[in-house]
Structure formats: structure tokens, C-alpha cells
Scaffold this motif. Structure first.
Motif, PDB file in Angstrom:
ATOM      1  N   GLU A 120     -27.559  11.838 -69.178  1.00 58.83           N
ATOM      2  CA  GLU A 120     -28.649  11.578 -70.115  1.00 58.83           C
ATOM      3  C   GLU A 120     -29.978  11.982 -69.492  1.00 58.83           C
ATOM      4  O   GLU A 120     -30.213  11.766 -68.306  1.00 58.83           O
ATOM      5  CB  GLU A 120     -28.663  10.093 -70.471  1.00 58.83           C
ATOM      6  CG  GLU A 120     -29.522   9.741 -71.639  1.00 58.83           C
ATOM      7  CD  GLU A 120     -29.285   8.308 -72.106  1.00 58.83           C
ATOM      8  OE1 GLU A 120     -29.568   8.050 -73.280  1.00 58.83           O
ATOM      9  OE2 GLU A 120     -28.832   7.470 -71.311  1.00 58.83           O
ATOM     10  N   GLU A 121     -30.812  12.587 -70.315  1.00 63.77           N
ATOM     11  CA  GLU A 121     -32.182  12.945 -69.962  1.00 63.77           C
ATOM     12  C   GLU A 121     -33.059  12.472 -71.111  1.00 63.77           C
ATOM     13  O   GLU A 121     -32.547  12.066 -72.148  1.00 63.77           O
ATOM     14  CB  GLU A 121     -32.286  14.469 -69.763  1.00 63.77           C
ATOM     15  CG  GLU A 121     -31.442  14.990 -68.613  1.00 63.77           C
ATOM     16  CD  GLU A 121     -31.458  16.505 -68.505  1.00 63.77           C
ATOM     17  OE1 GLU A 121     -32.216  17.161 -69.258  1.00 63.77           O
ATOM     18  OE2 GLU A 121     -30.701  17.031 -67.674  1.00 63.77           O
ATOM     19  N   PRO A 122     -34.378  12.534 -70.977  1.00 64.77           N
ATOM     20  CA  PRO A 122     -35.232  12.019 -72.059  1.00 64.77           C
ATOM     21  C   PRO A 122     -34.975  12.641 -73.432  1.00 64.77           C
ATOM     22  O   PRO A 122     -35.069  11.959 -74.443  1.00 64.77           O
ATOM     23  CB  PRO A 122     -36.645  12.337 -71.571  1.00 64.77           C
ATOM     24  CG  PRO A 122     -36.530  12.335 -70.089  1.00 64.77           C
ATOM     25  CD  PRO A 122     -35.161  12.906 -69.797  1.00 64.77           C
ATOM     26  N   ASP A 123     -34.626  13.917 -73.501  1.00 64.76           N
ATOM     27  CA  ASP A 123     -34.419  14.590 -74.786  1.00 64.76           C
ATOM     28  C   ASP A 123     -33.001  15.115 -74.987  1.00 64.76           C
ATOM     29  O   ASP A 123     -32.767  15.955 -75.860  1.00 64.76           O
ATOM     30  CB  ASP A 123     -35.408  15.758 -74.930  1.00 64.76           C
ATOM     31  CG  ASP A 123     -36.827  15.277 -75.108  1.00 64.76           C
ATOM     32  OD1 ASP A 123     -37.021  14.233 -75.754  1.00 64.76           O
ATOM     33  OD2 ASP A 123     -37.745  15.942 -74.595  1.00 64.76           O
ATOM     34  N   GLN A 132     -29.301  17.133 -78.493  1.00 63.96           N
ATOM     35  CA  GLN A 132     -30.570  17.662 -78.000  1.00 63.96           C
ATOM     36  C   GLN A 132     -31.675  17.346 -78.995  1.00 63.96           C
ATOM     37  O   GLN A 132     -31.516  17.592 -80.199  1.00 63.96           O
ATOM     38  CB  GLN A 132     -30.463  19.181 -77.831  1.00 63.96           C
ATOM     39  CG  GLN A 132     -31.749  19.862 -77.437  1.00 63.96           C
ATOM     40  CD  GLN A 132     -32.144  19.540 -76.010  1.00 63.96           C
ATOM     41  OE1 GLN A 132     -31.305  19.528 -75.115  1.00 63.96           O
ATOM     42  NE2 GLN A 132     -33.415  19.256 -75.800  1.00 63.96           N
ATOM     43  N   SER A 133     -32.792  16.813 -78.510  1.00 62.56           N
ATOM     44  CA  SER A 133     -33.955  16.607 -79.377  1.00 62.56           C
ATOM     45  C   SER A 133     -34.590  17.947 -79.700  1.00 62.56           C
ATOM     46  O   SER A 133     -34.746  18.799 -78.829  1.00 62.56           O
ATOM     47  CB  SER A 133     -34.987  15.714 -78.684  1.00 62.56           C
ATOM     48  OG  SER A 133     -34.473  14.424 -78.487  1.00 62.56           O
ATOM     49  N   GLU A 172     -28.260  19.192 -82.652  1.00 61.28           N
ATOM     50  CA  GLU A 172     -29.695  18.983 -82.547  1.00 61.28           C
ATOM     51  C   GLU A 172     -30.120  17.931 -83.554  1.00 61.28           C
ATOM     52  O   GLU A 172     -29.510  17.768 -84.608  1.00 61.28           O
ATOM     53  CB  GLU A 172     -30.442  20.287 -82.781  1.00 61.28           C
ATOM     54  CG  GLU A 172     -30.193  21.289 -81.689  1.00 61.28           C
ATOM     55  CD  GLU A 172     -30.998  22.563 -81.855  1.00 61.28           C
ATOM     56  OE1 GLU A 172     -31.708  22.722 -82.866  1.00 61.28           O
ATOM     57  OE2 GLU A 172     -30.906  23.411 -80.947  1.00 61.28           O
ATOM     58  N   ALA A 173     -31.186  17.224 -83.222  1.00 60.43           N
ATOM     59  CA  ALA A 173     -31.749  16.181 -84.080  1.00 60.43           C
ATOM     60  C   ALA A 173     -33.188  15.964 -83.662  1.00 60.43           C
ATOM     61  O   ALA A 173     -33.606  16.429 -82.595  1.00 60.43           O
ATOM     62  CB  ALA A 173     -30.950  14.888 -83.927  1.00 60.43           C
ATOM     63  N   LEU A 174     -33.953  15.259 -84.474  1.00 62.56           N
ATOM     64  CA  LEU A 174     -35.308  14.914 -84.049  1.00 62.56           C
ATOM     65  C   LEU A 174     -35.271  14.081 -82.774  1.00 62.56           C
ATOM     66  O   LEU A 174     -36.100  14.248 -81.892  1.00 62.56           O
ATOM     67  CB  LEU A 174     -36.047  14.169 -85.162  1.00 62.56           C
ATOM     68  CG  LEU A 174     -36.426  15.015 -86.379  1.00 62.56           C
ATOM     69  CD1 LEU A 174     -37.055  14.144 -87.465  1.00 62.56           C
ATOM     70  CD2 LEU A 174     -37.363  16.154 -85.989  1.00 62.56           C
ATOM     71  N   ASP A 175     -34.289  13.176 -82.665  1.00 60.33           N
ATOM     72  CA  ASP A 175     -34.134  12.313 -81.491  1.00 60.33           C
ATOM     73  C   ASP A 175     -32.686  12.398 -81.022  1.00 60.33           C
ATOM     74  O   ASP A 175     -31.828  11.662 -81.500  1.00 60.33           O
ATOM     75  CB  ASP A 175     -34.522  10.881 -81.839  1.00 60.33           C
ATOM     76  CG  ASP A 175     -34.518   9.945 -80.647  1.00 60.33           C
ATOM     77  OD1 ASP A 175     -33.895  10.268 -79.607  1.00 60.33           O
ATOM     78  OD2 ASP A 175     -35.138   8.874 -80.744  1.00 60.33           O
ATOM     79  N   GLY A 176     -32.415  13.314 -80.095  1.00 61.70           N
ATOM     80  CA  GLY A 176     -31.056  13.526 -79.606  1.00 61.70           C
ATOM     81  C   GLY A 176     -30.416  12.289 -79.002  1.00 61.70           C
ATOM     82  O   GLY A 176     -29.287  11.937 -79.353  1.00 61.70           O
ATOM     83  N   PRO A 177     -31.094  11.580 -78.079  1.00 60.08           N
ATOM     84  CA  PRO A 177     -30.487  10.380 -77.502  1.00 60.08           C
ATOM     85  C   PRO A 177     -30.177   9.285 -78.529  1.00 60.08           C
ATOM     86  O   PRO A 177     -29.175   8.587 -78.409  1.00 60.08           O
ATOM     87  CB  PRO A 177     -31.519   9.925 -76.467  1.00 60.08           C
ATOM     88  CG  PRO A 177     -32.152  11.211 -76.020  1.00 60.08           C
ATOM     89  CD  PRO A 177     -32.273  12.008 -77.309  1.00 60.08           C
ATOM     90  N   ALA A 178     -31.002   9.138 -79.560  1.00 54.46           N
ATOM     91  CA  ALA A 178     -30.709   8.148 -80.599  1.00 54.46           C
ATOM     92  C   ALA A 178     -29.451   8.536 -81.370  1.00 54.46           C
ATOM     93  O   ALA A 178     -28.621   7.681 -81.696  1.00 54.46           O
ATOM     94  CB  ALA A 178     -31.896   8.010 -81.552  1.00 54.46           C
ATOM     95  N   LEU A 179     -29.289   9.825 -81.643  1.00 55.12           N
ATOM     96  CA  LEU A 179     -28.076  10.270 -82.327  1.00 55.12           C
ATOM     97  C   LEU A 179     -26.864  10.090 -81.420  1.00 55.12           C
ATOM     98  O   LEU A 179     -25.783   9.705 -81.875  1.00 55.12           O
ATOM     99  CB  LEU A 179     -28.217  11.726 -82.771  1.00 55.12           C
ATOM    100  CG  LEU A 179     -27.096  12.254 -83.653  1.00 55.12           C
ATOM    101  CD1 LEU A 179     -26.940  11.414 -84.926  1.00 55.12           C
ATOM    102  CD2 LEU A 179     -27.333  13.718 -84.000  1.00 55.12           C
ATOM    103  N   ALA A 180     -27.035  10.316 -80.127  1.00 58.36           N
ATOM    104  CA  ALA A 180     -25.947  10.074 -79.168  1.00 58.36           C
ATOM    105  C   ALA A 180     -25.521   8.612 -79.212  1.00 58.36           C
ATOM    106  O   ALA A 180     -24.321   8.305 -79.139  1.00 58.36           O
ATOM    107  CB  ALA A 180     -26.375  10.471 -77.762  1.00 58.36           C
ATOM    108  N   ALA A 181     -26.472   7.695 -79.332  1.00 66.79           N
ATOM    109  CA  ALA A 181     -26.146   6.266 -79.395  1.00 66.79           C
ATOM    110  C   ALA A 181     -25.289   5.956 -80.625  1.00 66.79           C
ATOM    111  O   ALA A 181     -24.349   5.160 -80.557  1.00 66.79           O
ATOM    112  CB  ALA A 181     -27.424   5.434 -79.392  1.00 66.79           C
TER     113      ALA A 181
END
Length: 124
Positions: A35-38, A54-55, A13-22
Motif C-alpha cells: 500500500e502507498e498513499p495513492d 490506483q488513484s 483506477e478510481a478517484l480514491d484507489g485505497p478506498a476502493l481497495a478497502a
């Protein structure tokens, strides 16, 4: 044992899951499988369990080493590398930070951009 049970991923988990995935996509060279928005799922190139992100708007960065009364870490990731110094430099270039406390010579503790600890290590 549950019938048909297969381990598929670990979710951070993170504040911004997709950014951490990047960040991890660049660090590991894995592909985005879904990928989904969160939420995002990364898959390793040769199969096996992936990593998902996950956001969570209530996410609080863990503290390591742990201190009483502070957010405790629940897990960390370990990645074996061939060259500890070069791999550490690449992780930092991508946005990781190196921990102040380093308990072993053959391991380098880092924090991803969301604050999750991960270790790069070499076999001695």
C-alpha cells in the motif's frame, strides 16, 4: 513468449484507489499485500494474481449498459459465488449497487463504489 513473464495483477483506477481497495478487501476477504498513499495491492489467500487500485484524479465512472457518447467500460470482474442472493446482499451492504439491467438469471450485475461493474454468478 517473454522470458520470466508472469501475470501478477489487474489494476483498477478510481478517484480514491485505497478506498476502493478497502471495499474489495472486505468483499473478497483478501489481504493487503502492499500500500502507498495513492495505490494498494490485494492478494488472494491461496496465491495467484491480485487486484491493485490506483488513484486517478481524472477518473470518470463508466456507464453500463454502454450508451453512445458516454464513458465506456473497459472491463469487468466476475466472481463465482455459492449463494447469489446472500452474496449480492453482502456486496450492497459494503457499498456496491445493483445494476438496473440484469441480462441473466444466474448472474447479478453490480457496481463497486467507484462505478466499475462486476458480476456475481452461480453455476447452474
Amino acid at each position: 513468449m517473454l522470458t520470466g513473464l508472469r501475470w501478477s495483477t489487474v489494476c483498477l483506477e478510481a478517484l480514491d484507489g485505497p478506498a476502493l481497495a478497502a471495499f474489495y478487501r472486505e468483499l473478497l476477504g483478501w489481504r493487503v499485500k502492499a500500500e502507498e498513499p495513492d495505490w494498494a495491492l490485494l492478494a488472494p489467500p491461496n496465491g495467484g494474481p491480485g487486484l491493485s487500485f490506483q488513484s486517478d484524479p481524472g477518473f470518470v465512472r463508466p456507464v453500463w449498459p454502454t450508451r453512445p457518447g458516454e464513458q465506456q467500460l473497459m472491463m469487468h470482474l466476475d466472481f463465482e459465488v455459492d449463494d447469489l442472493d446472500a452474496s449480492s446482499a453482502r456486496a450492497v451492504e459494503l457499498g456496491a449497487t445493483v445494476g438496473d439491467f440484469q441480462p441473466q438469471d444466474d448472474v447479478r450485475v453490480h457496481f463497486d463504489p467507484a462505478g466499475h461493474p462486476f458480476c456475481l454468478w452461480v453455476s447452474t
